[in-house]
Design a protein around this motif. Structure first.
Motif, PDB file in Angstrom:
ATOM      1  N   THR A  23       7.799  -1.008   3.704  1.00  0.00           N
ATOM      2  CA  THR A  23       8.929  -1.340   4.574  1.00  0.00           C
ATOM      3  C   THR A  23      10.246  -1.124   3.848  1.00  0.00           C
ATOM      4  O   THR A  23      11.196  -0.556   4.398  1.00  0.00           O
ATOM      5  CB  THR A  23       8.823  -2.790   5.067  1.00  0.00           C
ATOM      6  OG1 THR A  23       7.578  -2.989   5.750  1.00  0.00           O
ATOM      7  CG2 THR A  23       9.960  -3.134   6.023  1.00  0.00           C
ATOM      8  N   ALA A  24      10.313  -1.573   2.596  1.00  0.00           N
ATOM      9  CA  ALA A  24      11.548  -1.405   1.813  1.00  0.00           C
ATOM     10  C   ALA A  24      11.878   0.069   1.622  1.00  0.00           C
ATOM     11  O   ALA A  24      13.043   0.479   1.737  1.00  0.00           O
ATOM     12  CB  ALA A  24      11.403  -2.109   0.466  1.00  0.00           C
ATOM     13  N   LEU A  70       5.713   9.498  -1.175  1.00  0.00           N
ATOM     14  CA  LEU A  70       4.577   8.798  -1.764  1.00  0.00           C
ATOM     15  C   LEU A  70       3.357   9.702  -1.903  1.00  0.00           C
ATOM     16  O   LEU A  70       2.573   9.557  -2.838  1.00  0.00           O
ATOM     17  CB  LEU A  70       4.215   7.582  -0.905  1.00  0.00           C
ATOM     18  CG  LEU A  70       5.250   6.455  -0.878  1.00  0.00           C
ATOM     19  CD1 LEU A  70       4.921   5.456   0.229  1.00  0.00           C
ATOM     20  CD2 LEU A  70       5.316   5.755  -2.226  1.00  0.00           C
ATOM     21  N   ALA A  71       3.192  10.628  -0.971  1.00  0.00           N
ATOM     22  CA  ALA A  71       2.010  11.493  -0.991  1.00  0.00           C
ATOM     23  C   ALA A  71       1.944  12.300  -2.284  1.00  0.00           C
ATOM     24  O   ALA A  71       0.863  12.474  -2.868  1.00  0.00           O
ATOM     25  CB  ALA A  71       2.011  12.416   0.223  1.00  0.00           C
ATOM     26  N   GLU A  72       3.101  12.785  -2.761  1.00  0.00           N
ATOM     27  CA  GLU A  72       3.081  13.577  -3.990  1.00  0.00           C
ATOM     28  C   GLU A  72       2.735  12.716  -5.200  1.00  0.00           C
ATOM     29  O   GLU A  72       2.149  13.191  -6.176  1.00  0.00           O
ATOM     30  CB  GLU A  72       4.419  14.277  -4.194  1.00  0.00           C
ATOM     31  CG  GLU A  72       5.609  13.360  -4.332  1.00  0.00           C
ATOM     32  CD  GLU A  72       6.923  14.122  -4.308  1.00  0.00           C
ATOM     33  OE1 GLU A  72       7.621  14.085  -5.343  1.00  0.00           O
ATOM     34  OE2 GLU A  72       7.225  14.746  -3.284  1.00  0.00           O
ATOM     35  N   ARG A  73       3.069  11.421  -5.143  1.00  0.00           N
ATOM     36  CA  ARG A  73       2.694  10.513  -6.231  1.00  0.00           C
ATOM     37  C   ARG A  73       1.187  10.236  -6.218  1.00  0.00           C
ATOM     38  O   ARG A  73       0.621   9.826  -7.233  1.00  0.00           O
ATOM     39  CB  ARG A  73       3.454   9.194  -6.097  1.00  0.00           C
ATOM     40  CG  ARG A  73       4.957   9.300  -6.301  1.00  0.00           C
ATOM     41  CD  ARG A  73       5.639   7.966  -6.056  1.00  0.00           C
ATOM     42  NE  ARG A  73       7.086   8.049  -6.173  1.00  0.00           N
ATOM     43  CZ  ARG A  73       7.778   7.890  -7.304  1.00  0.00           C
ATOM     44  NH1 ARG A  73       7.132   7.599  -8.420  1.00  0.00           N
ATOM     45  NH2 ARG A  73       9.094   7.984  -7.315  1.00  0.00           N
ATOM     46  N   LEU A  74       0.564  10.432  -5.065  1.00  0.00           N
ATOM     47  CA  LEU A  74      -0.867  10.144  -4.912  1.00  0.00           C
ATOM     48  C   LEU A  74      -1.718  11.415  -4.969  1.00  0.00           C
ATOM     49  O   LEU A  74      -2.930  11.347  -4.765  1.00  0.00           O
ATOM     50  CB  LEU A  74      -1.103   9.422  -3.576  1.00  0.00           C
ATOM     51  CG  LEU A  74      -0.479   8.027  -3.485  1.00  0.00           C
ATOM     52  CD1 LEU A  74      -0.449   7.538  -2.036  1.00  0.00           C
ATOM     53  CD2 LEU A  74      -1.238   7.039  -4.359  1.00  0.00           C
ATOM     54  N   GLU A  75      -1.083  12.528  -5.260  1.00  0.00           N
ATOM     55  CA  GLU A  75      -1.806  13.802  -5.290  1.00  0.00           C
ATOM     56  C   GLU A  75      -2.942  13.749  -6.307  1.00  0.00           C
ATOM     57  O   GLU A  75      -2.769  13.318  -7.443  1.00  0.00           O
ATOM     58  CB  GLU A  75      -0.843  14.938  -5.640  1.00  0.00           C
ATOM     59  CG  GLU A  75      -1.462  16.320  -5.505  1.00  0.00           C
ATOM     60  CD  GLU A  75      -0.447  17.433  -5.750  1.00  0.00           C
ATOM     61  OE1 GLU A  75      -0.871  18.597  -5.793  1.00  0.00           O
ATOM     62  OE2 GLU A  75       0.754  17.125  -5.912  1.00  0.00           O
ATOM     63  N   GLY A  76      -4.114  14.188  -5.858  1.00  0.00           N
ATOM     64  CA  GLY A  76      -5.283  14.197  -6.729  1.00  0.00           C
ATOM     65  C   GLY A  76      -6.046  12.886  -6.758  1.00  0.00           C
ATOM     66  O   GLY A  76      -7.124  12.808  -7.359  1.00  0.00           O
ATOM     67  N   ILE A 126       5.168   0.799  -6.213  1.00  0.00           N
ATOM     68  CA  ILE A 126       5.975   0.094  -7.216  1.00  0.00           C
ATOM     69  C   ILE A 126       6.880   1.073  -7.961  1.00  0.00           C
ATOM     70  O   ILE A 126       8.081   0.825  -8.146  1.00  0.00           O
ATOM     71  CB  ILE A 126       5.066  -0.676  -8.196  1.00  0.00           C
ATOM     72  CG1 ILE A 126       4.382  -1.838  -7.474  1.00  0.00           C
ATOM     73  CG2 ILE A 126       5.874  -1.198  -9.383  1.00  0.00           C
ATOM     74  CD1 ILE A 126       3.250  -2.473  -8.264  1.00  0.00           C
ATOM     75  N   ASP A 127       6.320   2.213  -8.374  1.00  0.00           N
ATOM     76  CA  ASP A 127       7.131   3.201  -9.091  1.00  0.00           C
ATOM     77  C   ASP A 127       8.262   3.727  -8.210  1.00  0.00           C
ATOM     78  O   ASP A 127       9.404   3.876  -8.663  1.00  0.00           O
ATOM     79  CB  ASP A 127       6.245   4.355  -9.572  1.00  0.00           C
ATOM     80  CG  ASP A 127       5.312   3.936 -10.699  1.00  0.00           C
ATOM     81  OD1 ASP A 127       5.513   2.847 -11.268  1.00  0.00           O
ATOM     82  OD2 ASP A 127       4.374   4.704 -11.006  1.00  0.00           O
ATOM     83  N   ALA A 128       7.933   4.006  -6.939  1.00  0.00           N
ATOM     84  CA  ALA A 128       8.966   4.512  -6.022  1.00  0.00           C
ATOM     85  C   ALA A 128      10.025   3.447  -5.777  1.00  0.00           C
ATOM     86  O   ALA A 128      11.228   3.757  -5.707  1.00  0.00           O
ATOM     87  CB  ALA A 128       8.328   4.947  -4.701  1.00  0.00           C
ATOM     88  N   GLY A 129       9.594   2.195  -5.649  1.00  0.00           N
ATOM     89  CA  GLY A 129      10.537   1.103  -5.411  1.00  0.00           C
ATOM     90  C   GLY A 129      11.478   0.898  -6.577  1.00  0.00           C
ATOM     91  O   GLY A 129      12.679   0.640  -6.391  1.00  0.00           O
ATOM     92  N   LEU A 134      18.390   1.806  -3.543  1.00  0.00           N
ATOM     93  CA  LEU A 134      18.660   0.902  -2.421  1.00  0.00           C
ATOM     94  C   LEU A 134      17.657  -0.251  -2.336  1.00  0.00           C
ATOM     95  O   LEU A 134      17.654  -0.998  -1.366  1.00  0.00           O
ATOM     96  CB  LEU A 134      18.666   1.682  -1.101  1.00  0.00           C
ATOM     97  CG  LEU A 134      19.855   2.625  -0.894  1.00  0.00           C
ATOM     98  CD1 LEU A 134      19.695   3.408   0.407  1.00  0.00           C
ATOM     99  CD2 LEU A 134      21.167   1.856  -0.904  1.00  0.00           C
ATOM    100  N   ILE A 135      16.797  -0.381  -3.356  1.00  0.00           N
ATOM    101  CA  ILE A 135      15.842  -1.494  -3.399  1.00  0.00           C
ATOM    102  C   ILE A 135      16.099  -2.317  -4.652  1.00  0.00           C
ATOM    103  O   ILE A 135      16.098  -1.789  -5.765  1.00  0.00           O
ATOM    104  CB  ILE A 135      14.378  -0.998  -3.387  1.00  0.00           C
ATOM    105  CG1 ILE A 135      14.075  -0.257  -2.084  1.00  0.00           C
ATOM    106  CG2 ILE A 135      13.410  -2.169  -3.573  1.00  0.00           C
ATOM    107  CD1 ILE A 135      12.673   0.328  -2.024  1.00  0.00           C
TER     108      ILE A 135
END
Length: 413
Positions: A23-24, A70-76, A126-129, A134-135
């Motif tokens: 959400t954030a 987020l998808a690119e952070r979860l790649e693989g 968490i890494d993206a946040g 703005l978070i």
């Protein structure tokens, strides 16, 4: 210390879990600043022992993950779900969805969803946040006092920090203290069922196929994970039997699991210790109050029979972010009743429909007797033979039905 603490947030968000952090990030995509408060040290939530579950992220939710980076952070780390096979026991009556056909709200070649370990999703969030300006993260920290008035929200934290904003968002889980203090009632009941979840290794590759096998005691789901010879299982058993099953020696437990799988994956073994979770239902009578919005489990909780629980919360996040973002763009007070009413209308009916459907489905497949078993089998076969019906159920599985927020269509503001 949060990087933006010298700036006033637009939203104070209580709960930094999967839905809260999403959400954030969704709010940030609309240029909305949020302060996220969580009692946990976020690093502990990504440890392998914190939450061993895996989650199916529906294709519409995955589009939002792509839009938010987020998808690119979860790649693989994700395993596509290309097909879903639903059956009444191990009988011949079954229903087959193939996401690669592009039907049911998808595009050709798009999976129906993606399987991920929860800890990997948490890590990405968490890494993206932490990288999002703005978070502002306040974790670990806890609220000592929350005041909501006609003029705004004031939240005091254990650390001594005082936060002020026009809107409070509760993402604090099934037992939401904020929901209860707001006087928002929730319909709730227990299913007298427990989900045994675990990870298995198997001899034959799963080929990115998910299986939902219905037994009278409850559904048995086999969900493809990486690598191709590993799957997550969600085995629903009567609550009174759960401890007995979990108390079996591993060899005996695997024999029972193999019996329900039916041997089509070859020899199996337990890849991670199983855990159990009691199953229940709850649905808040409303999602909003004075300068307050509920998202995720704070608003609703359903049976995992269709794997839609988290995806409902992710749809909440996308819808609320769009409502709030539009309000900020138009110069409106985002905590006003008229603004929040749009979120209530948008998510209330959809979530109630999914909640009731999963409840009915669980009860229907739990009815005993050969006659009911035959009726259910014919029902599955009929859905498979009627394209409009099949497309409807496939769209539901994708999370692509109804009026979708832009983020769920993969559109970043």
């Amino acid at each position: 210390m949060p990087s933006g603490m010298d700036e006033t947030p637009d939203v104070i968000l209580i709960g930094g879990g999967l839905v809260g952090m999403t959400t954030a990030l969704a709010l940030a995509a609309f240029g909305v600043r949020s302060a996220v408060v969580d009692t946990a040290d976020l690093e502990t939530t990504v440890a392998s022992g914190f939450d061993g579950r895996a989650t199916a992220i529906a294709s519409a939710s995955w589009r939002m993950f792509e839009a938010l980076g987020l998808a690119e952070r979860l790649e693989g780390l994700d395993c596509p779900i290309d097909e879903i096979r639903v059956s009444e026991g191990l009988g011949r009556h079954s229903l087959h969805f193939d996401g690669r056909t592009g039907t049911g709200g998808g595009v050709a070649g798009e999976p129906l969803g993606h399987m991920l370990e929860n800890r990997h999703i948490r890590r990405a969030l968490i890494d993206a946040g932490r990288e999002e300006p703005l978070i502002d993260l306040y974790a670990p920290d806890r609220t000592t006092d929350i005041e909501r008035s006609a003029h705004g929200v004031t939240v005091r934290l254990d650390s001594g920090q005082v936060l002020k904003a026009p809107l409070l968002v509760a993402a604090d889980g099934r037992r939401s203290r904020i929901r209860e203090e707001a006087g928002i009632r929730a319909a709730r009941w227990q299913y007298r069922q427990t989900a045994i979840v675990g990870m298995i290794e198997h001899e034959r590759p799963h080929e990115n196929v998910a299986f939902e096998i219905f037994y009278p005691a409850g559904p048995f789901a086999i969900l493809p994970m990486l690598p191709g010879t590993r799957s997550a299982i969600v085995w629903t058993v009567p609550a009174k039997e759960a401890d007995a099953w979990l108390g079996l020696p591993e060899r005996a437990l695997m024999a029972e699991i193999d019996k329900r799988i039916g041997g089509f994956l070859g020899m199996t073994r337990m890849a991670a210790p199983p855990a159990s979770y009691p199953l229940g239902f709850h649905h808040a009578e409303r999602y909003t109050d004075m300068r307050l919005a509920l998202v995720g489990d704070a608003a609703h909780g359903i049976h995992p029979i269709a794997g839609q629980g988290l995806n409902m919360g992710l749809r909440d996040a996308a819808a609320l972010a769009e409502v709030v973002g539009d309000g900020v763009r138009l110069g409106l007070d985002i905590g006003e009743t008229e603004v929040l009413a749009r979120y209530q209308r948008w998510r209330g009916f959809d979530n109630m429909a999914v909640s009731v459907s999963t409840d009915v489905l669980n009860r229907l497949f739990g009815l005993p007797g050969e006659t009911m078993k035959h009726v259910r089998g014919l029902g599955l076969s009929m859905v498979g033979r009627v394209p409009p019906l099949k497309n409807f159920f496939m769209a539901e599985a994708r999370g692509a039905s109804g009026d979708l927020p832009g983020l769920l269509r993969g559109e970043r503001p």
